[in-house]
Scaffold this motif. Structure first.
Motif, PDB file in Angstrom:
ATOM      1  N   GLY A   1       0.818  -1.213   0.000  1.00  0.00           N
ATOM      2  CA  GLY A   1       0.000   0.000   0.000  1.00  0.00           C
ATOM      3  C   GLY A   1       0.851   1.262   0.000  1.00  0.00           C
ATOM      4  N   GLY A   2       1.903   1.266   0.799  1.00  0.00           N
ATOM      5  CA  GLY A   2       2.793   2.424   0.848  1.00  0.00           C
ATOM      6  C   GLY A   2       3.524   2.655  -0.462  1.00  0.00           C
ATOM      7  N   ALA A   3       3.963   1.575  -1.101  1.00  0.00           N
ATOM      8  CA  ALA A   3       4.655   1.695  -2.388  1.00  0.00           C
ATOM      9  C   ALA A   3       3.721   2.251  -3.456  1.00  0.00           C
ATOM     10  CB  ALA A   3       5.217   0.350  -2.824  1.00  0.00           C
ATOM     11  N   ILE A   4       2.495   1.782  -3.472  1.00  0.00           N
ATOM     12  CA  ILE A   4       1.518   2.282  -4.449  1.00  0.00           C
ATOM     13  C   ILE A   4       1.214   3.747  -4.181  1.00  0.00           C
ATOM     14  CG2 ILE A   4      -0.888   2.097  -5.196  1.00  0.00           C
ATOM     15  CD1 ILE A   4      -0.583  -0.968  -4.817  1.00  0.00           C
ATOM     16  N   GLY A   5       1.049   4.092  -2.908  1.00  0.00           N
ATOM     17  CA  GLY A   5       0.813   5.498  -2.557  1.00  0.00           C
ATOM     18  C   GLY A   5       1.978   6.385  -2.959  1.00  0.00           C
ATOM     19  N   GLY A   6       3.206   5.921  -2.737  1.00  0.00           N
ATOM     20  CA  GLY A   6       4.391   6.684  -3.121  1.00  0.00           C
ATOM     21  C   GLY A   6       4.509   6.850  -4.620  1.00  0.00           C
ATOM     22  N   LYS A   7       4.102   5.834  -5.360  1.00  0.00           N
ATOM     23  CA  LYS A   7       4.171   5.884  -6.825  1.00  0.00           C
ATOM     24  C   LYS A   7       3.287   6.991  -7.382  1.00  0.00           C
ATOM     25  CE  LYS A   7       4.674   3.856 -11.018  1.00  0.00           C
ATOM     26  NZ  LYS A   7       5.688   4.469 -11.800  1.00  0.00           N
ATOM     27  N   PHE A   8       2.127   7.202  -6.763  1.00  0.00           N
ATOM     28  CA  PHE A   8       1.172   8.157  -7.296  1.00  0.00           C
ATOM     29  C   PHE A   8       1.216   9.522  -6.601  1.00  0.00           C
ATOM     30  CE2 PHE A   8      -0.618   4.046  -8.556  1.00  0.00           C
ATOM     31  CZ  PHE A   8      -0.610   4.241  -9.921  1.00  0.00           C
ATOM     32  N   THR A   9       2.137   9.700  -5.669  1.00  0.00           N
ATOM     33  CA  THR A   9       2.314  10.993  -5.023  1.00  0.00           C
ATOM     34  C   THR A   9       3.323  11.795  -5.821  1.00  0.00           C
ATOM     35  OG1 THR A   9       1.887  10.015  -2.859  1.00  0.00           O
ATOM     36  CG2 THR A   9       2.989  12.140  -2.886  1.00  0.00           C
ATOM     37  N   ASP A  10       2.984  13.040  -6.114  1.00  0.00           N
ATOM     38  CA  ASP A  10       3.884  13.873  -6.909  1.00  0.00           C
ATOM     39  C   ASP A  10       4.214  15.135  -6.138  1.00  0.00           C
ATOM     40  OD1 ASP A  10       5.413  14.863  -8.960  1.00  0.00           O
ATOM     41  OD2 ASP A  10       3.712  15.641 -10.096  1.00  0.00           O
ATOM     42  N   ILE A  11       5.467  15.240  -5.718  1.00  0.00           N
ATOM     43  CA  ILE A  11       5.939  16.472  -5.105  1.00  0.00           C
ATOM     44  C   ILE A  11       7.137  16.947  -5.898  1.00  0.00           C
ATOM     45  CG2 ILE A  11       5.114  15.918  -2.794  1.00  0.00           C
ATOM     46  CD1 ILE A  11       8.039  15.241  -2.072  1.00  0.00           C
ATOM     47  N   GLY A  12       7.465  18.196  -5.781  1.00  0.00           N
ATOM     48  CA  GLY A  12       8.638  18.710  -6.484  1.00  0.00           C
ATOM     49  C   GLY A  12       8.304  19.127  -7.895  1.00  0.00           C
ATOM     50  N   VAL A  13       9.237  18.907  -8.803  1.00  0.00           N
ATOM     51  CA  VAL A  13       9.070  19.308 -10.196  1.00  0.00           C
ATOM     52  C   VAL A  13       7.973  18.455 -10.824  1.00  0.00           C
ATOM     53  CG1 VAL A  13      10.225  19.619 -12.411  1.00  0.00           C
ATOM     54  CG2 VAL A  13      11.534  19.881 -10.305  1.00  0.00           C
ATOM     55  N   ASP A  14       7.059  19.103 -11.516  1.00  0.00           N
ATOM     56  CA  ASP A  14       5.922  18.430 -12.136  1.00  0.00           C
ATOM     57  C   ASP A  14       6.387  17.426 -13.199  1.00  0.00           C
ATOM     58  OD1 ASP A  14       3.085  18.066 -12.714  1.00  0.00           O
ATOM     59  OD2 ASP A  14       3.476  19.181 -14.564  1.00  0.00           O
ATOM     60  N   ASP A  15       5.955  16.178 -13.056  1.00  0.00           N
ATOM     61  CA  ASP A  15       6.364  15.110 -13.977  1.00  0.00           C
ATOM     62  C   ASP A  15       5.940  15.393 -15.413  1.00  0.00           C
ATOM     63  OD1 ASP A  15       7.486  13.785 -11.858  1.00  0.00           O
ATOM     64  OD2 ASP A  15       5.831  12.375 -11.594  1.00  0.00           O
ATOM     65  N   LYS A  16       4.760  15.958 -15.585  1.00  0.00           N
ATOM     66  CA  LYS A  16       4.264  16.256 -16.927  1.00  0.00           C
ATOM     67  C   LYS A  16       5.179  17.280 -17.608  1.00  0.00           C
ATOM     68  CE  LYS A  16       0.104  17.757 -19.345  1.00  0.00           C
ATOM     69  NZ  LYS A  16      -1.233  18.304 -19.201  1.00  0.00           N
ATOM     70  N   PHE A  17       5.606  18.292 -16.860  1.00  0.00           N
ATOM     71  CA  PHE A  17       6.510  19.313 -17.390  1.00  0.00           C
ATOM     72  C   PHE A  17       7.853  18.698 -17.773  1.00  0.00           C
ATOM     73  CE2 PHE A  17       9.797  22.600 -16.377  1.00  0.00           C
ATOM     74  CZ  PHE A  17       9.586  23.398 -17.484  1.00  0.00           C
ATOM     75  N   ILE A  18       8.368  17.803 -16.932  1.00  0.00           N
ATOM     76  CA  ILE A  18       9.642  17.133 -17.224  1.00  0.00           C
ATOM     77  C   ILE A  18       9.535  16.363 -18.538  1.00  0.00           C
ATOM     78  CG2 ILE A  18      11.241  15.323 -16.476  1.00  0.00           C
ATOM     79  CD1 ILE A  18      10.571  16.136 -13.577  1.00  0.00           C
ATOM     80  N   LYS A  19       8.443  15.641 -18.726  1.00  0.00           N
ATOM     81  CA  LYS A  19       8.261  14.855 -19.957  1.00  0.00           C
ATOM     82  C   LYS A  19       8.112  15.749 -21.177  1.00  0.00           C
ATOM     83  CE  LYS A  19       6.539  10.848 -17.573  1.00  0.00           C
ATOM     84  NZ  LYS A  19       5.410  10.036 -17.191  1.00  0.00           N
ATOM     85  N   GLU A  20       7.439  16.908 -21.018  1.00  0.00           N
ATOM     86  CA  GLU A  20       7.295  17.842 -22.142  1.00  0.00           C
ATOM     87  C   GLU A  20       8.662  18.349 -22.601  1.00  0.00           C
ATOM     88  OE1 GLU A  20       4.704  21.023 -20.954  1.00  0.00           O
ATOM     89  OE2 GLU A  20       2.967  19.693 -20.788  1.00  0.00           O
ATOM     90  N   VAL A  21       9.499  18.732 -21.648  1.00  0.00           N
ATOM     91  CA  VAL A  21      10.844  19.201 -21.999  1.00  0.00           C
ATOM     92  C   VAL A  21      11.651  18.051 -22.594  1.00  0.00           C
ATOM     93  CG1 VAL A  21      13.015  20.138 -21.088  1.00  0.00           C
ATOM     94  CG2 VAL A  21      10.827  21.070 -20.310  1.00  0.00           C
ATOM     95  N   GLY A  22      11.508  16.857 -22.038  1.00  0.00           N
ATOM     96  CA  GLY A  22      12.216  15.686 -22.551  1.00  0.00           C
ATOM     97  C   GLY A  22      11.897  15.397 -24.006  1.00  0.00           C
ATOM     98  N   GLU A  23      10.673  15.699 -24.421  1.00  0.00           N
ATOM     99  CA  GLU A  23      10.281  15.489 -25.819  1.00  0.00           C
ATOM    100  C   GLU A  23      10.914  16.531 -26.738  1.00  0.00           C
ATOM    101  OE1 GLU A  23       8.526  13.032 -27.172  1.00  0.00           O
ATOM    102  OE2 GLU A  23       8.181  12.043 -25.253  1.00  0.00           O
ATOM    103  N   LYS A  24      11.297  17.684 -26.181  1.00  0.00           N
ATOM    104  CA  LYS A  24      11.828  18.780 -26.993  1.00  0.00           C
ATOM    105  C   LYS A  24      13.344  18.754 -27.159  1.00  0.00           C
ATOM    106  CE  LYS A  24       8.044  21.828 -25.775  1.00  0.00           C
ATOM    107  NZ  LYS A  24       7.620  23.005 -25.021  1.00  0.00           N
TER     108      LYS A  24
END
Length: 164
Positions: A87-110
């Protein structure tokens, strides 16, 4: 409040080297990072993200502790330990703190294949001591949340001078 700084590099290793240098400086209390992430783009075009802090392991550890504690109450500590860790691992997987993952992926595509980018959330720093240590890296400032004056100083540290 933290400042976001995104730096690009012409190879895959420089971002890791700068991150390691910044972590050394953090131990010396010259800079405090809330989060850092690196995205590299392989020759096949796929971006790969490496986060500084993994919440999956921390979530699993915390969940295992609480699961075992609750399991002791019901005479099944190993079952509680396993369920809590999962349960803790699943919760940690879906918790997002810090730099936004979506933003990181957008820059990674560029970024170009074979290149990398370093994302930093800087809580505080001593720029007159940090910047000289980082000048040897061939970085390009992609984006910041710094003031115009501070961003100009950062760009100048990496060899880019503002045109009048």
């Amino acid at each position: 409040m933290s400042d976001l700084i995104v730096l690009a590099f012409d190879d895959e290793t420089s971002a890791f080297q700068m991150r390691d240098k910044l972590l050394q400086m953090q131990k010396q209390e010259l800079i405090t990072l809330s989060d850092a992430a690196i995205v590299t783009r392989k020759a096949d075009g796929k971006p790969k993200v490496k986060q500084l802090n993994s919440l999956v392991g921390a979530g699993a550890m915390g969940g295992a502790f609480w699961g075992m504690l609750i399991g002791l109450l019901f005479w099944a500590p190993w079952l509680g330990l396993a369920a809590g860790a999962l349960g803790g691992a699943i919760g940690g997987k879906f918790t997002d703190i810090g730099v936004d993952d979506k933003f990181i992926k957008e820059v990674g595509e560029k970024i170009e294949p074979g290149h990398s980018a370093l994302f930093l959330l800087v809580e505080k720093s001593t720029p007159d001591k940090v910047l000289p240590e980082l000048q040897s890296f061939n970085a390009t400032v992609l984006q910041t949340s710094l003031s115009t004056e501070d961003e100009a100083k950062l760009r100048e540290a990496f060899g880019v001078h503002e045109e009048a």
